[in-house]
Design an enzyme around this catalytic site. Structure first.
Site, PDB file in Angstrom:
ATOM      1  N   HIS A  88       0.844  -1.204   0.000  1.00 25.16           N
ATOM      2  CA  HIS A  88       0.000   0.000   0.000  1.00 25.16           C
ATOM      3  C   HIS A  88       0.881   1.257   0.000  1.00 25.16           C
ATOM      4  O   HIS A  88       0.635   2.214   0.738  1.00 25.16           O
ATOM      5  CB  HIS A  88      -0.930   0.028   1.217  1.00 25.16           C
ATOM      6  N   TYR A 104       3.559  -4.487  10.692  1.00 19.95           N
ATOM      7  CA  TYR A 104       3.528  -3.048  10.431  1.00 19.95           C
ATOM      8  C   TYR A 104       4.663  -2.339  11.164  1.00 19.95           C
ATOM      9  O   TYR A 104       5.248  -1.390  10.651  1.00 19.95           O
ATOM     10  CB  TYR A 104       2.194  -2.457  10.877  1.00 19.95           C
TER      11      TYR A 104
END
Length: 307
Positions: free
Chosen positions: A32, A296
């Site tokens: 992303h 993450y």
């Protein structure tokens, strides 16, 4: 080996594998990579209140920040690509805390565990590098993990949307709602576009950032938050398996995305974490969901240090 150490190691391995497959782009997310951020307001309709004590799902509107994204690791990937899109939301609660909801435009994930995800990425890399195309590594992976087949087909054949505002998004994982009496119910989320689902018939003439430019002209846009309730036997641990379509669904609120955020640089550096939850919402037993926060964190550390 402690469970936390094991989670950290597999998360680093996943990020390593993504970098090996897709390369690195300094300062950008490992997936992303390119997105744009918007201001929004979420207004719950009260339908969730009997089932969860989560404060942003009761009755009062809450501010939110939304990031739409192309899922590729390459920040220069074109919007005309046949690709999964992302819709991440950070709800800003009145007590100063936040809670996140992260969705993509496919209903299932491509692996049931972090270890399977590493296998999948390595198979994709092997197919990319193969001199002999008759050795189908992904096909072999699907043969060993047959529940991932529908997710791969969906990702490969996904339609290109006319707009970020005309596609449906799913949270992929199951979550647990806890009500005021302590009763727990499994749920899955989706954002349903009020503009309807509309696919592009021709994207060849698009500019690379067409969807961002299109949304700028279209704002404001809105989505309904739809919740699907699981029944006994519906898996909560496996994001490769969708629940039956006849399960009860309830629309619990509406988000209106009003304008572009004036501080894109700040928000591009932030993390939208699906395990950032509040009282009344708990993670399920999905091991991929459990690993995402650490994945993450690894990605954030690398991009923030310009690796």
């Amino acid at each position: 080996m402690s469970s936390e150490l094991a989670k950290s190691q597999i998360s680093s391995t996943i990020v390593d594998s993504i970098e090996d497959l897709k390369g690195t782009h300094h300062g950008f997310r490992r997936a992303h990579a390119r997105g744009f951020v918007y201001e929004a307001v979420f207004t719950p309709n009260g339908a969730a209140a009997p089932f969860t004590t989560a404060p942003h799902l009761q009755g009062e509107p809450v501010r939110a920040t939304v990031r739409f994204s192309h899922t590729d690791a390459n920040p220069h990937a074109a919007d005309s690509d046949r690709a999964v899109r992302g819709f991440a939301t950070k709800f800003h609660l009145t007590d100063g805390t936040n809670t996140d909801l992260v969705m993509v435009s496919v209903e299932r994930f491509v692996a049931a565990t972090p270890e399977e995800f590493v296998e999948f990425i390595k198979a994709a890399k092997a197919d990319t590098d193969a001199q002999d195309p008759s050795v189908p590594h992904i096909k072999s992976f699907v043969g060993a993990h047959p529940t991932v087949g529908p997710a791969l087909v969906a990702a490969k054949t996904i339609a290109i949307p006319v707009s970020y505002a005309t596609t449906q998004y799913w949270a992929i994982h199951a979550f647990l709602w806890r009500d005021a009496d302590g009763v727990v119910r499994p749920v899955r989320y989706s954002w349903v576009p009020e503009a309807g689902i509309v696919d592009a018939s021709d994207s060849e003439s698009w500019t690379p950032h067409h969807l961002t430019e299109e949304l700028r002209d279209r704002l404001p846009v809105s989505f309904v938050l739809r919740v699907q309730f699981g029944e006994p036997g519906d898996p909560t641990h496996d994001s490769t398996v969708a629940w039956p379509a006849d399960r009860r669904t309830v629309d619990v609120g509406r988000i209106e995305i009003t304008k572009e955020s004036p501080d894109q640089e700040h928000w591009q550096s932030q993390v939208f974490d699906p395990t950032s939850l509040v009282d009344g919402i708990e993670p399920s037993d999905d091991p991929v969901l459990a690993a995402r926060s650490t994945i993450y964190a690894v990605s954030y550390d690398r991009r923030s240090h310009q690796r």
